[in-house]
Design a protein around this motif. Structure first.
Motif, mmCIF file in Angstrom:
data_model
loop_
_atom_site.group_PDB
_atom_site.id
_atom_site.type_symbol
_atom_site.label_atom_id
_atom_site.label_comp_id
_atom_site.label_asym_id
_atom_site.label_seq_id
_atom_site.Cartn_x
_atom_site.Cartn_y
_atom_site.Cartn_z
ATOM 1 N N THR A 19 0.821 -1.220 0.000
ATOM 2 C CA THR A 19 0.000 0.000 0.000
ATOM 3 C C THR A 19 0.854 1.269 0.000
ATOM 4 N N ARG A 20 2.166 1.116 -0.041
ATOM 5 C CA ARG A 20 3.030 2.302 -0.070
ATOM 6 C C ARG A 20 2.760 3.111 -1.333
ATOM 7 N N GLU A 21 3.006 4.405 -1.266
ATOM 8 C CA GLU A 21 2.890 5.261 -2.449
ATOM 9 C C GLU A 21 4.146 5.063 -3.287
ATOM 10 N N PRO A 22 4.026 4.493 -4.471
ATOM 11 C CA PRO A 22 5.235 4.248 -5.275
ATOM 12 C C PRO A 22 5.822 5.556 -5.791
ATOM 13 N N ASN A 23 7.108 5.511 -6.079
ATOM 14 C CA ASN A 23 7.774 6.690 -6.629
ATOM 15 C C ASN A 23 7.525 6.837 -8.122
ATOM 16 N N THR A 24 7.244 5.722 -8.779
ATOM 17 C CA THR A 24 6.995 5.724 -10.223
ATOM 18 C C THR A 24 5.739 4.910 -10.512
ATOM 19 N N PRO A 25 4.976 5.275 -11.548
ATOM 20 C CA PRO A 25 3.700 4.589 -11.812
ATOM 21 C C PRO A 25 3.851 3.167 -12.326
ATOM 22 N N GLY A 26 5.058 2.795 -12.765
ATOM 23 C CA GLY A 26 5.230 1.430 -13.270
ATOM 24 C C GLY A 26 4.904 0.380 -12.230
ATOM 25 N N VAL A 27 5.098 0.711 -10.951
ATOM 26 C CA VAL A 27 4.783 -0.234 -9.876
ATOM 27 C C VAL A 27 3.304 -0.595 -9.902
ATOM 28 N N LEU A 28 2.456 0.370 -10.206
ATOM 29 C CA LEU A 28 1.015 0.115 -10.240
ATOM 30 C C LEU A 28 0.670 -0.940 -11.287
ATOM 31 N N ILE A 29 1.406 -0.943 -12.382
ATOM 32 C CA ILE A 29 1.161 -1.922 -13.451
ATOM 33 C C ILE A 29 1.459 -3.329 -12.960
ATOM 34 N N THR A 30 2.585 -3.497 -12.290
ATOM 35 C CA THR A 30 2.962 -4.834 -11.838
ATOM 36 C C THR A 30 2.082 -5.289 -10.685
ATOM 37 N N ARG A 31 1.551 -4.349 -9.911
ATOM 38 C CA ARG A 31 0.573 -4.738 -8.883
ATOM 39 C C ARG A 31 -0.670 -5.346 -9.532
ATOM 40 N N ILE A 32 -1.084 -4.790 -10.670
ATOM 41 C CA ILE A 32 -2.225 -5.376 -11.381
ATOM 42 C C ILE A 32 -1.873 -6.773 -11.880
ATOM 43 N N ASP A 33 -0.650 -6.937 -12.365
ATOM 44 C CA ASP A 33 -0.210 -8.265 -12.825
ATOM 45 C C ASP A 33 -0.291 -9.284 -11.695
ATOM 46 N N LEU A 34 0.208 -8.917 -10.512
ATOM 47 C CA LEU A 34 0.151 -9.833 -9.378
ATOM 48 C C LEU A 34 -1.293 -10.126 -8.995
ATOM 49 N N ALA A 35 -2.122 -9.101 -8.962
ATOM 50 C CA ALA A 35 -3.529 -9.306 -8.611
ATOM 51 C C ALA A 35 -4.200 -10.265 -9.589
ATOM 52 N N ALA A 36 -3.856 -10.154 -10.878
ATOM 53 C CA ALA A 36 -4.429 -11.049 -11.885
ATOM 54 C C ALA A 36 -3.963 -12.491 -11.662
ATOM 55 N N VAL A 37 -2.688 -12.667 -11.343
ATOM 56 C CA VAL A 37 -2.169 -14.007 -11.050
ATOM 57 C C VAL A 37 -2.883 -14.588 -9.837
ATOM 58 N N GLN A 38 -3.046 -13.782 -8.787
ATOM 59 C CA GLN A 38 -3.738 -14.252 -7.593
ATOM 60 C C GLN A 38 -5.165 -14.682 -7.914
ATOM 61 N N THR A 39 -5.871 -13.860 -8.686
ATOM 62 C CA THR A 39 -7.261 -14.171 -9.030
ATOM 63 C C THR A 39 -7.355 -15.437 -9.870
ATOM 64 N N ALA A 40 -6.487 -15.557 -10.879
ATOM 65 C CA ALA A 40 -6.530 -16.725 -11.763
ATOM 66 C C ALA A 40 -6.242 -18.012 -10.992
ATOM 67 N N LEU A 41 -5.247 -17.984 -10.123
ATOM 68 C CA LEU A 41 -4.918 -19.169 -9.333
ATOM 69 C C LEU A 41 -6.030 -19.486 -8.338
ATOM 70 N N GLN A 42 -6.610 -18.448 -7.758
ATOM 71 C CA GLN A 42 -7.704 -18.671 -6.815
ATOM 72 C C GLN A 42 -8.921 -19.272 -7.515
#
Length: 258
Positions: free
Chosen positions: A158-181
């Motif tokens: 939940t930290r505020e990232p310094n660059t917006p690219g982090v937000l993209i990879t957070r979506i990638d992780l969330a998608a992996v979590q959802t697909a596996l779940q």
């Protein structure tokens, strides 16, 4: 309906889950192109989502062996703020490292040490989730109880990232979590419903010693997995730099493995 950043994030998440569960051929690229166009219409606040859409298109092109198209989309992604240098060291991307155009776009990326730490964590968590899903599948084979086990997930940073690219990879992780779940839930309900059918035939099924043992053992494993997931929560390293610096040299990053 008026597009917002949140609505496009939800749409992108939906598309990535579909790619992971159904395969790129079944989903196509039209949805990602649509996300890019709609995000661009939002102006500056949607720029990072433009990058996210191009990253997805680049990944699909790599999967299809389309190097020219992959470099085109990755270049557009970097221009829109993408900087996940860890992701660009995953095995399917390595053949592009020898292309001068890829090397040029990589060298344009800038990152902070704090964001780089989170990128490593995000990709490591994707690998851990996949490993946990495989282990859970093996553990649940032959269970005679009617319970359903879910895959615990580490909390998203939940930290505020310094660059917006982090937000993209957070979506990638969330998608992996959802697909596996989703895959885990589907398999668990199939197993549970089969045992429920047996219970309807023999009302004492849940009192079967093996079924009671399996339920107890599953609860123990679920508790341990949940505690392990909570313990994996990202913790920002004290003193991690927040100044923009070049990404580590191309080829110097080892992609996280479980």
């Amino acid at each position: 309906m008026v597009d917002t950043v949140n609505s496009l994030v939800a749409r992108l998440h939906e598309l990535l889950v579909a790619f992971l569960t159904k395969g790129p051929a079944a989903v196509g690229t039209a949805g990602l192109h649509d996300v890019v166009a709609r995000a661009a219409a939002l102006g500056p606040e949607g720029t990072w989502l433009v990058a996210a859409g191009h990253v997805g298109l680049g990944d699909l092109a790599i999967a299809r062996g389309q190097a020219e198209e992959a470099i085109f989309h990755l270049d557009a992604a970097v221009a829109a703020g993408y900087n996940d240098c860890v992701a660009l060291h995953v095995a399917p991307v390595l053949p592009l490292h020898h292309d001068p155009r890829f090397r040029a776009l990589y060298q344009r990326m800038r990152i902070t040490q704090a964001d780089l730490d989170e990128f490593y964590w995000l990709h490591q968590e994707m690998q851990i989730m996949a490993s946990e899903a495989r282990s859970a599948t093996v553990d649940n084979i032959g269970r005679l109880d009617t319970g359903v086990s879910l895959l615990p997930q580490a909390p998203m940073p939940t930290r505020e990232p310094n660059t917006p690219g982090v937000l993209i990879t957070r979506i990638d992780l969330a998608a992996v979590q959802t697909a596996l779940q989703q895959a885990a839930v589907k398999a668990e309900f199939q197993r549970s419903s089969g045992n429920t059918s047996l219970s309807l035939i023999d009302g004492s099924w849940d009192d079967h010693p093996r079924a009671r043992y399996d339920a107890w053992h599953a609860d123990e494993l679920d508790t341990r997995r949940r505690q392990a997931a909570e313990a994996r929560a990202f913790v920002e390293r004290p003193g991690a730099g927040t100044a923009l610096i070049p990404c580590p040299p191309l080829g110097s990053i080892r992609y996280p493995a479980r």
